[in-house]
Design a protein around this motif. Sequence first.
Motif, PDB file in Angstrom:
ATOM      1  N   PRO B  33       0.828  -1.213   0.000  1.00  0.00           N
ATOM      2  CA  PRO B  33       0.000   0.000   0.000  1.00  0.00           C
ATOM      3  C   PRO B  33       0.862   1.263   0.000  1.00  0.00           C
ATOM      4  CG  PRO B  33      -0.738  -1.550   1.679  1.00  0.00           C
ATOM      5  CD  PRO B  33       0.553  -2.084   1.143  1.00  0.00           C
ATOM      6  N   ARG B  34       0.383   2.324  -0.673  1.00  0.00           N
ATOM      7  CA  ARG B  34       1.126   3.594  -0.712  1.00  0.00           C
ATOM      8  C   ARG B  34       0.961   4.355   0.601  1.00  0.00           C
ATOM      9  NH1 ARG B  34      -2.296   7.373  -4.833  1.00  0.00           N
ATOM     10  NH2 ARG B  34      -1.552   5.921  -6.398  1.00  0.00           N
ATOM     11  N   GLY B  35       0.031   3.910   1.438  1.00  0.00           N
ATOM     12  CA  GLY B  35      -0.225   4.546   2.721  1.00  0.00           C
ATOM     13  C   GLY B  35      -1.555   4.056   3.248  1.00  0.00           C
ATOM     14  N   THR B  36      -1.970   4.636   4.369  1.00  0.00           N
ATOM     15  CA  THR B  36      -3.188   4.157   5.014  1.00  0.00           C
ATOM     16  C   THR B  36      -4.221   5.275   5.124  1.00  0.00           C
ATOM     17  OG1 THR B  36      -1.788   2.718   6.354  1.00  0.00           O
ATOM     18  CG2 THR B  36      -4.087   2.925   7.037  1.00  0.00           C
ATOM     19  N   VAL B  37      -5.465   4.931   4.867  1.00  0.00           N
ATOM     20  CA  VAL B  37      -6.578   5.844   5.094  1.00  0.00           C
ATOM     21  C   VAL B  37      -7.388   5.277   6.256  1.00  0.00           C
ATOM     22  CG1 VAL B  37      -8.640   6.907   4.104  1.00  0.00           C
ATOM     23  CG2 VAL B  37      -6.648   6.459   2.641  1.00  0.00           C
ATOM     24  N   VAL B  38      -7.440   6.029   7.355  1.00  0.00           N
ATOM     25  CA  VAL B  38      -8.170   5.566   8.535  1.00  0.00           C
ATOM     26  C   VAL B  38      -9.511   6.293   8.594  1.00  0.00           C
ATOM     27  CG1 VAL B  38      -8.167   5.420  11.061  1.00  0.00           C
ATOM     28  CG2 VAL B  38      -6.022   5.127   9.789  1.00  0.00           C
ATOM     29  N   PHE B  39     -10.585   5.546   8.543  1.00  0.00           N
ATOM     30  CA  PHE B  39     -11.916   6.139   8.505  1.00  0.00           C
ATOM     31  C   PHE B  39     -12.432   6.441   9.919  1.00  0.00           C
ATOM     32  CE2 PHE B  39     -16.640   5.530   8.310  1.00  0.00           C
ATOM     33  CZ  PHE B  39     -16.907   6.693   7.625  1.00  0.00           C
ATOM     34  N   VAL B  40     -13.036   7.617  10.063  1.00  0.00           N
ATOM     35  CA  VAL B  40     -13.672   7.992  11.330  1.00  0.00           C
ATOM     36  C   VAL B  40     -15.155   8.239  11.052  1.00  0.00           C
ATOM     37  CG1 VAL B  40     -13.502   9.422  13.395  1.00  0.00           C
ATOM     38  CG2 VAL B  40     -11.536   9.223  11.855  1.00  0.00           C
ATOM     39  N   PRO B  41     -16.016   7.364  11.582  1.00  0.00           N
ATOM     40  CA  PRO B  41     -17.430   7.386  11.179  1.00  0.00           C
ATOM     41  C   PRO B  41     -18.235   8.515  11.805  1.00  0.00           C
ATOM     42  CG  PRO B  41     -17.055   5.643  12.777  1.00  0.00           C
ATOM     43  CD  PRO B  41     -15.708   6.248  12.488  1.00  0.00           C
ATOM     44  N   PRO B  42     -19.386   8.804  11.191  1.00  0.00           N
ATOM     45  CA  PRO B  42     -20.304   9.802  11.755  1.00  0.00           C
ATOM     46  C   PRO B  42     -21.126   9.217  12.904  1.00  0.00           C
ATOM     47  CG  PRO B  42     -21.204   8.948   9.711  1.00  0.00           C
ATOM     48  CD  PRO B  42     -19.884   8.271   9.914  1.00  0.00           C
ATOM     49  N   CYS B 112     -12.533  11.694   7.813  1.00  0.00           N
ATOM     50  CA  CYS B 112     -13.621  11.918   8.778  1.00  0.00           C
ATOM     51  C   CYS B 112     -14.907  12.297   8.053  1.00  0.00           C
ATOM     52  CB  CYS B 112     -13.276  13.059   9.731  1.00  0.00           C
ATOM     53  SG  CYS B 112     -11.706  12.852  10.581  1.00  0.00           S
ATOM     54  N   LEU B 113     -15.980  11.604   8.377  1.00  0.00           N
ATOM     55  CA  LEU B 113     -17.291  11.941   7.827  1.00  0.00           C
ATOM     56  C   LEU B 113     -18.146  12.542   8.939  1.00  0.00           C
ATOM     57  CD1 LEU B 113     -19.568  11.875   5.715  1.00  0.00           C
ATOM     58  CD2 LEU B 113     -19.846   9.439   6.181  1.00  0.00           C
ATOM     59  N   ARG B 114     -18.727  13.752   8.660  1.00  0.00           N
ATOM     60  CA  ARG B 114     -19.649  14.399   9.602  1.00  0.00           C
ATOM     61  C   ARG B 114     -19.038  14.489  11.010  1.00  0.00           C
ATOM     62  NH1 ARG B 114     -23.048  17.542   8.709  1.00  0.00           N
ATOM     63  NH2 ARG B 114     -24.732  16.718   9.944  1.00  0.00           N
ATOM     64  N   ALA B 115     -19.715  13.921  12.021  1.00  0.00           N
ATOM     65  CA  ALA B 115     -19.245  14.080  13.392  1.00  0.00           C
ATOM     66  C   ALA B 115     -17.897  13.392  13.644  1.00  0.00           C
ATOM     67  CB  ALA B 115     -20.282  13.570  14.387  1.00  0.00           C
ATOM     68  N   GLY B 116     -17.465  12.565  12.695  1.00  0.00           N
ATOM     69  CA  GLY B 116     -16.131  11.986  12.811  1.00  0.00           C
ATOM     70  C   GLY B 116     -15.070  13.077  12.922  1.00  0.00           C
ATOM     71  N   ALA B 117     -15.339  14.223  12.297  1.00  0.00           N
ATOM     72  CA  ALA B 117     -14.388  15.342  12.333  1.00  0.00           C
ATOM     73  C   ALA B 117     -14.218  15.890  13.748  1.00  0.00           C
ATOM     74  CB  ALA B 117     -14.846  16.460  11.398  1.00  0.00           C
ATOM     75  N   LEU B 118     -15.194  15.649  14.602  1.00  0.00           N
ATOM     76  CA  LEU B 118     -15.097  16.167  15.975  1.00  0.00           C
ATOM     77  C   LEU B 118     -14.126  15.333  16.817  1.00  0.00           C
ATOM     78  CD1 LEU B 118     -18.879  16.882  16.588  1.00  0.00           C
ATOM     79  CD2 LEU B 118     -17.083  18.587  16.250  1.00  0.00           C
ATOM     80  N   LEU B 119     -13.838  14.118  16.362  1.00  0.00           N
ATOM     81  CA  LEU B 119     -12.852  13.288  17.067  1.00  0.00           C
ATOM     82  C   LEU B 119     -11.429  13.667  16.643  1.00  0.00           C
ATOM     83  CD1 LEU B 119     -14.689   9.860  16.690  1.00  0.00           C
ATOM     84  CD2 LEU B 119     -14.140  10.909  18.883  1.00  0.00           C
ATOM     85  N   LEU B 132      -5.576  15.273   6.715  1.00  0.00           N
ATOM     86  CA  LEU B 132      -6.976  15.215   7.100  1.00  0.00           C
ATOM     87  C   LEU B 132      -7.873  15.303   5.864  1.00  0.00           C
ATOM     88  CD1 LEU B 132      -8.462  15.039   9.781  1.00  0.00           C
ATOM     89  CD2 LEU B 132      -8.295  17.531   9.969  1.00  0.00           C
ATOM     90  N   LEU B 133      -8.707  14.300   5.687  1.00  0.00           N
ATOM     91  CA  LEU B 133      -9.711  14.310   4.625  1.00  0.00           C
ATOM     92  C   LEU B 133     -11.083  14.444   5.276  1.00  0.00           C
ATOM     93  CD1 LEU B 133     -10.939  13.731   1.788  1.00  0.00           C
ATOM     94  CD2 LEU B 133     -10.654  11.282   2.279  1.00  0.00           C
ATOM     95  N   LEU B 134     -11.761  15.566   5.002  1.00  0.00           N
ATOM     96  CA  LEU B 134     -13.046  15.827   5.647  1.00  0.00           C
ATOM     97  C   LEU B 134     -14.179  15.735   4.642  1.00  0.00           C
ATOM     98  CD1 LEU B 134     -11.954  18.988   7.669  1.00  0.00           C
ATOM     99  CD2 LEU B 134     -12.083  16.650   8.514  1.00  0.00           C
ATOM    100  N   TRP B 135     -15.196  14.974   4.992  1.00  0.00           N
ATOM    101  CA  TRP B 135     -16.421  14.922   4.213  1.00  0.00           C
ATOM    102  C   TRP B 135     -17.517  15.564   5.044  1.00  0.00           C
ATOM    103  CZ3 TRP B 135     -17.603   9.515   1.568  1.00  0.00           C
ATOM    104  CH2 TRP B 135     -16.745   9.338   0.478  1.00  0.00           C
ATOM    105  N   GLN B 136     -17.989  16.720   4.609  1.00  0.00           N
ATOM    106  CA  GLN B 136     -19.098  17.416   5.261  1.00  0.00           C
ATOM    107  C   GLN B 136     -18.914  17.441   6.783  1.00  0.00           C
ATOM    108  OE1 GLN B 136     -21.267  18.203   2.759  1.00  0.00           O
ATOM    109  NE2 GLN B 136     -22.463  19.593   4.022  1.00  0.00           N
ATOM    110  N   PRO B 137     -17.796  17.987   7.236  1.00  0.00           N
ATOM    111  CA  PRO B 137     -17.507  17.890   8.670  1.00  0.00           C
ATOM    112  C   PRO B 137     -18.502  18.665   9.538  1.00  0.00           C
ATOM    113  CG  PRO B 137     -15.985  19.406   7.587  1.00  0.00           C
ATOM    114  CD  PRO B 137     -16.757  18.711   6.497  1.00  0.00           C
ATOM    115  N   VAL B 138     -18.824  18.082  10.673  1.00  0.00           N
ATOM    116  CA  VAL B 138     -19.587  18.775  11.709  1.00  0.00           C
ATOM    117  C   VAL B 138     -18.577  19.576  12.525  1.00  0.00           C
ATOM    118  CG1 VAL B 138     -20.909  18.464  13.831  1.00  0.00           C
ATOM    119  CG2 VAL B 138     -21.376  17.022  11.840  1.00  0.00           C
ATOM    120  N   LEU B 139     -18.869  20.851  12.764  1.00  0.00           N
ATOM    121  CA  LEU B 139     -17.887  21.706  13.424  1.00  0.00           C
ATOM    122  C   LEU B 139     -18.198  21.928  14.899  1.00  0.00           C
ATOM    123  CD1 LEU B 139     -17.463  24.323  10.561  1.00  0.00           C
ATOM    124  CD2 LEU B 139     -16.236  22.179  10.940  1.00  0.00           C
ATOM    125  N   SER B 140     -19.450  21.778  15.268  1.00  0.00           N
ATOM    126  CA  SER B 140     -19.825  22.026  16.662  1.00  0.00           C
ATOM    127  C   SER B 140     -20.539  20.809  17.246  1.00  0.00           C
ATOM    128  CB  SER B 140     -20.740  23.248  16.744  1.00  0.00           C
ATOM    129  OG  SER B 140     -21.484  23.213  17.955  1.00  0.00           O
TER     130      SER B 140
END
Lengths: 83, 295
Positions: B33-42, B112-119, B132-140
């Motif tokens: 693998p060229r690297g790792t993508v670690v998913f953080v769920p909503p 990070c997807l949605r609330a995953g961005a809060l972690l 950091l790859l953000l999909w529609q991040p929740v900010l609050s």
Amino acid sequence: MNVEQEVVATLRSVLSLDPAHHRLEANSALLGSIAELDSMAVVTILTTLEERFGIVVNDDEVDSGTFASVGSLMRFVETKLAR
Amino acid sequence: MKGPSTIVQSASFVAADIGTRFRLVSEPADSKPRGTVVFVPPFAEEMNKSRRMVARMARLLAADGWRVVQRDLHGCGDSGGDFGDASWSDWLDDIDSELSRALDDGPVWLWCLRAGALLAPALLAKRSGADLLLWQPVLSGSQHLQGFLRLHTGARVVGRAPRMGERSPLQRLRAHEKVEVGGYILSPALASGLEQAAFELPTAFAGTVVWLEVSAAHPLEPSPAAAVAIERLRARGIGVESHVLRGPPFWQTQEIEECDALLELTRALLANGEEATVHAPRQGIARGMAPNAAR
């Protein structure tokens, strides 16, 4: 701002109602008449109305009566705007 | 460009402090693998609604040469424990164990997807080196919790939930009681962690941010809150690649929806990020795609 138009537009977009099949007027019934109006839709409608009208709805202020008809929802918004 | 390669997916249960966690790894079958993508769920139902998009993205990125790690968090269905037993710190520990392992082994994207961005802020404060790859991040977190608790109001309005006496779900959580909302038992330990979380990257963060939003609105532009947050990051000298794509809010739609444009742009930006690194052009959709298409 025309409250009726805004409320109807919100209901149409949230509930994906086809204007040809659902005439929405002040006396149109909502809860019990429109199957798309479920708990998720209620949440989305409240949030959308808050954004459109710049109001803040306290969750204790709403109950099934608020969503009985287009008219009851309009009156609720008008009451909030008057404060 | 080499055609999409074959991928292998391996599922396993791994031990955690409490119970076991389900872990799915997707990676190329015939190359390192060229690297790792670690998913953080909503959070909660958004996790269920987005499963298809996440699964498709994981397979596509694996075909592009990435190892993609999806760890089901404590109490989230595939892992051990009930949702009502999970705490915010359990979830941080879950992702941290994946992050620490991945960082020993090449470039890492925290996806990070949605609330995953809060972690993400707490994770990145502890370990540096990930982008950091953000999909529609929740900010609050407090706003997100409030929106979730409102499901109780929705259920009450349509006659599916009784009033919880005089106290709202939030008041009950503050009194250290669990509450049931939208079919989920929510513990005070999870709710308070979520409520206190905000998308504020640690000062030491030196990675790249890819910030992608999906919108059905006209014109297409970042949500106002996102625009402010992105400007603040850029003012700190952090490279932020931001794009808004037209598509359905697949994390919350009634029916399961997909957004192919988001999958394709993500692939292109991750491929591009590896070669060009850091400061990718801001309006870079076309240019970002080019090197990928030309190979």
